[in-house]
Write a protein that holds these residues in place. Sequence first.
Motif, short mmCIF file in Angstrom:
data_model
loop_
_atom_site.label_atom_id
_atom_site.label_comp_id
_atom_site.label_asym_id
_atom_site.label_seq_id
_atom_site.Cartn_x
_atom_site.Cartn_y
_atom_site.Cartn_z
N GLU A 38 35.62 -6.11 47.52
CA GLU A 38 36.43 -6.53 46.38
C GLU A 38 36.49 -8.06 46.25
O GLU A 38 37.45 -8.62 45.73
N ALA A 39 35.45 -8.72 46.71
CA ALA A 39 35.39 -10.19 46.65
C ALA A 39 35.18 -10.66 45.21
O ALA A 39 34.45 -10.05 44.44
N GLY A 40 35.79 -11.77 44.89
CA GLY A 40 35.61 -12.38 43.57
C GLY A 40 34.34 -13.22 43.49
O GLY A 40 33.86 -13.52 42.41
N THR A 41 33.82 -13.57 44.65
CA THR A 41 32.57 -14.33 44.74
C THR A 41 31.69 -13.67 45.78
O THR A 41 32.15 -13.37 46.88
N VAL A 42 30.44 -13.45 45.45
CA VAL A 42 29.47 -12.88 46.37
C VAL A 42 28.36 -13.90 46.55
O VAL A 42 27.81 -14.40 45.57
N VAL A 43 28.04 -14.20 47.80
CA VAL A 43 26.96 -15.12 48.10
C VAL A 43 25.79 -14.32 48.65
O VAL A 43 25.92 -13.63 49.66
N ALA A 52 12.78 -13.00 46.23
CA ALA A 52 11.92 -12.54 45.14
C ALA A 52 12.00 -11.03 44.97
O ALA A 52 11.95 -10.51 43.85
N ALA A 53 12.14 -10.32 46.07
CA ALA A 53 12.14 -8.86 46.02
C ALA A 53 13.51 -8.26 45.71
O ALA A 53 13.57 -7.18 45.13
N GLN A 54 14.60 -8.93 46.09
CA GLN A 54 15.90 -8.27 46.01
C GLN A 54 17.01 -9.02 45.30
O GLN A 54 17.93 -8.39 44.79
N ALA A 55 16.97 -10.33 45.25
CA ALA A 55 18.11 -11.08 44.73
C ALA A 55 18.40 -10.80 43.26
O ALA A 55 19.56 -10.64 42.87
N PRO A 68 32.97 -8.04 37.34
CA PRO A 68 31.86 -8.62 38.09
C PRO A 68 32.27 -9.89 38.85
O PRO A 68 33.05 -10.69 38.34
N PRO A 69 31.76 -10.05 40.05
CA PRO A 69 32.05 -11.25 40.82
C PRO A 69 31.19 -12.42 40.37
O PRO A 69 30.20 -12.25 39.65
N ARG A 70 31.58 -13.60 40.79
CA ARG A 70 30.70 -14.76 40.67
C ARG A 70 29.61 -14.53 41.71
O ARG A 70 29.88 -14.12 42.83
N VAL A 71 28.36 -14.77 41.35
CA VAL A 71 27.24 -14.53 42.26
C VAL A 71 26.53 -15.85 42.54
O VAL A 71 26.09 -16.52 41.61
N ILE A 72 26.48 -16.20 43.81
CA ILE A 72 25.87 -17.46 44.25
C ILE A 72 24.70 -17.13 45.16
O ILE A 72 24.77 -16.20 45.96
N LEU A 73 23.65 -17.91 45.08
CA LEU A 73 22.49 -17.76 45.95
C LEU A 73 22.49 -18.92 46.94
O LEU A 73 22.57 -20.08 46.53
N ALA A 83 14.58 -16.70 36.45
CA ALA A 83 14.69 -15.25 36.54
C ALA A 83 16.01 -14.85 37.19
O ALA A 83 16.65 -13.89 36.76
N LEU A 84 16.42 -15.57 38.21
CA LEU A 84 17.68 -15.24 38.87
C LEU A 84 18.87 -15.54 37.98
O LEU A 84 19.85 -14.79 37.96
N ALA A 85 18.81 -16.61 37.23
CA ALA A 85 19.89 -16.92 36.28
C ALA A 85 19.99 -15.82 35.23
O ALA A 85 21.09 -15.37 34.88
N THR A 86 18.86 -15.38 34.73
CA THR A 86 18.86 -14.29 33.75
C THR A 86 19.41 -13.00 34.34
O THR A 86 20.10 -12.25 33.67
N ALA A 87 19.15 -12.77 35.63
CA ALA A 87 19.63 -11.57 36.31
C ALA A 87 21.13 -11.61 36.57
O ALA A 87 21.75 -10.59 36.79
N GLY A 88 21.71 -12.82 36.57
CA GLY A 88 23.16 -12.92 36.76
C GLY A 88 23.62 -13.84 37.86
O GLY A 88 24.81 -13.93 38.12
N VAL A 89 22.70 -14.53 38.52
CA VAL A 89 23.11 -15.48 39.54
C VAL A 89 23.75 -16.68 38.84
O VAL A 89 23.15 -17.27 37.94
N ASP A 90 24.98 -16.96 39.23
CA ASP A 90 25.71 -18.07 38.61
C ASP A 90 25.29 -19.39 39.19
O ASP A 90 25.38 -20.41 38.61
#
Length: 90
Positions: A38-43, A52-55, A68-73, A83-90
Amino acid sequence: MPRLDFTREFFRVGGCEVVDGGFHDDAVGAARAAAASEAGTVVIVGLDETYAAQAGELARILKEAARPPRVILAGKPGDLADALATAGVD
């Protein structure tokens, strides 16, 4: 894994509560663990070759949640940035 250790301590020093979701072989398992926390941010933390395969898939699954959480890489996305930004990585 040095990236995981650095990321964990970076957020702890900043005063964030860190919940370790463990290691997962696929994006679906990682998304389930993140949702259970239930985290508000997922790293997303992994090896460059696994990003490339999973993020992207993981970010898409996370962003489909009702809240949805904030998603950080962790690390530099390099050629995957758009591609990651389009997928939802903030």
